[in-house]
Scaffold this motif. Structure first.
Motif, mmCIF file in Angstrom:
data_model
loop_
_atom_site.group_PDB
_atom_site.id
_atom_site.type_symbol
_atom_site.label_atom_id
_atom_site.label_comp_id
_atom_site.label_asym_id
_atom_site.label_seq_id
_atom_site.Cartn_x
_atom_site.Cartn_y
_atom_site.Cartn_z
ATOM 1 N N SER A 123 0.810 -1.218 0.000
ATOM 2 C CA SER A 123 0.000 0.000 0.000
ATOM 3 C C SER A 123 0.840 1.264 0.000
ATOM 4 N N THR A 125 1.899 2.969 2.554
ATOM 5 C CA THR A 125 1.493 3.924 3.588
ATOM 6 C C THR A 125 2.681 4.421 4.413
ATOM 7 N N GLU A 421 -11.547 8.886 6.890
ATOM 8 C CA GLU A 421 -10.917 8.736 5.582
ATOM 9 C C GLU A 421 -10.478 7.286 5.385
ATOM 10 N N ASN A 423 -8.308 4.847 2.821
ATOM 11 C CA ASN A 423 -7.317 5.015 1.759
ATOM 12 C C ASN A 423 -7.661 4.151 0.543
ATOM 13 N N SER A 424 -6.816 4.212 -0.472
ATOM 14 C CA SER A 424 -7.110 3.547 -1.748
ATOM 15 C C SER A 424 -7.136 2.031 -1.651
ATOM 16 N N SER A 429 -7.374 5.191 7.049
ATOM 17 C CA SER A 429 -6.158 5.967 6.828
ATOM 18 C C SER A 429 -5.498 6.311 8.159
ATOM 19 N N SER A 431 -2.406 7.989 8.115
ATOM 20 C CA SER A 431 -1.278 8.766 7.600
ATOM 21 C C SER A 431 -0.762 9.821 8.564
#
Length: 435
Positions: A123, A125, A421, A423-424, A429, A431
């Motif tokens: 991923s 990240t 949020e 993530n893809s 998420s 982050s």
């Protein structure tokens, strides 16, 4: 040696990919892939980056190039930046014109299929994505085929260049089932499409399932097969899905981009049976080391880049921490995600599970807040049922924390947010952890 094309040819039932504006059968996929391959002989035995633009074009390229190219890098527009410089780029898109090509199979005038390496990216990240190779045989090792599975209609929530999305795609196509793909990003719109297409099977991360539950639209679906993966499947989310779909087959899948599919748990309980540490499961062997890390020796081949994480007996350090509780092995979280509070280790996922157990709490993200004295403190963002009073719910959350958590694990600050949020890769998420 099996190839993607050969497996599709072997189907007794016609698989179908359904998009927002088209429908493609397995037969059409085979024809299009053969036409595509016949026009690009210069790519034979080369390493090729197949960039995802749309599902049908992407799958067509995978069928065409498996057994023909030496390696396939399954890319997004972001991950393509990290591939080796000597890899050819293949700009597949839905407007590719193969109409003038001569349709051939892989063995017509060509040598026998070669063993293609499939590279999938992590991923990313924690930095640049890392690439891990798999053989097609390993990727389909857990693909199940039965008369019941042929009748399923899968709803795709993942893009197929990611490991989870590729697994859903392969399961649907190679079992003779249907796969519904939509470009709609709004969760309610997606559920509406799935209802219209009579989707009966969905695979998603626990975070994505929580988003689906928050729409209050799941009652429009009749799901018989539910899969969870990519994150810890706690008892709360398993119970919530069991409540909505009491007769559904609910499985949580332990898998990773680097190791592939490790095992599948289908008893509707969090974690997995402790007995698997002695008996193994589906050809894989499992251990827990002195650092409480789960180690796995999968049936398939591991990427050579993982050599520093593989011990002398062939066990891979997954870097996932676990604990043994009443005959179950429960996941605590990634070792790299631990929050250090004055020398005490806090797993965000453990704290999240406690907060999620409070009725009315819909989604939680626990993270570290830098502190000059203790190094870090625990904080949490929380999404709640909009009909509830935040101040009342906070008191219930605090009470639950005192019952279930040690003092250093309890969030010092709770913040209400309207959405989380994702993530893809479909995961929560993280982050801005350690901000």
């Amino acid at each position: 040696m099996p190839t993607f094309e050969k497996k599709l040819l072997d189907l007794s039932q016609i698989s179908v990919i359904i998009t927002d504006d088209s429908k493609v059968t397995a037969k059409q996929l085979l024809e299009q892939s053969a036409a595509l391959r016949s026009g690009c002989s210069e790519l034979k035995s080369k390493s090729v980056a197949v960039v995802y633009t749309d599902t049908i074009s992407f799958v067509t390229a995978l069928v065409a190039f498996d057994g023909f190219c030496g390696a396939l890098y399954l890319c997004s527009h972001e991950s393509i930046k990290s591939i080796p410089k000597d890899v050819c780029h293949w700009p597949i898109n839905s407007k590719t014109d193969c109409s003038k090509s001569t349709v051939t199979s892989q063995n017509d005038g060509l040598s026998l299929p070669i063993k293609t390496k499939w590279y999938l990216a992590s991923s990313g990240t924690s930095g640049m994505p890392k690439w891990f190779s798999h053989g097609f045989s390993d990727l389909i090792r857990q693909t199940r085929i039965s008369a019941t599975l042929q009748n399923l209609c899968w709803g795709s929530l993942y893009e197929p260049h990611r490991f989870a999305g590729l697994q859903v795609t392969l399961q649907a196509l190679l079992s003779g089932a249907s796969l519904v793909v939509t470009e709609k990003t709004n969760v309610i719109d997606r559920v509406s499409v799935y209802a219209q297409q009579n989707v009966s099977a969905i695979s998603a991360t626990p975070s994505m399932w929580r988003q689906l539950l928050m729409t209050n639209q799941l009652h429009s679906l009749s799901l018989s097969h539910i899969s969870l993966g990519g994150e810890i499947a706690d008892q709360g989310i398993i119970d919530a899905l069991s409540h909505y779909f009491p007769i559904a087959n609910i499985r949580h899948i332990y898998a990773s981009t680097e190791a592939g599919v490790g095992f599948v748990v289908s008893d509707k309980k969090a974690g997995f049976p402790q007995s698997w540490l002695q008996e193994g499961v589906n050809g894989a062997e499992l251990q827990v080391d002195g650092n409480q890390h789960l180690r796995i020796k999968p049936q398939g081949r591991l990427d050579k880049s993982l050599v520093n994480r593989i011990d002398e007996n062939g066990f891979l350090d997954t870097e996932d921490r676990v604990e043994l509780v009443k005959g179950r092995v429960l996941f605590l979280g990634r070792a790299s995600g631990i929050i250090n509070v004055g020398g005490n280790k806090v797993h965000p996922e453990k704290v999240e599970s406690v907060l999620l157990s409070v009725e009315g709490v819909l989604q939680v993200r626990v993270y570290a807040k830098a502190n000059s004295v203790l190094g870090a403190l625990v904080e949490a963002e929380i999404t709640i049922n909009p009909s509830l009073d935040w101040s009342v719910l906070v008191k219930k959350i605090r009470s639950q924390c005192k019952l279930k958590l040690q003092r250093f694990e309890i969030p010092v600050k709770l913040r209400q947010v309207t959405r989380m949020e994702i993530n893809s890769s479909g995961k929560l998420s993280r982050s801005n952890i350690n901000v």
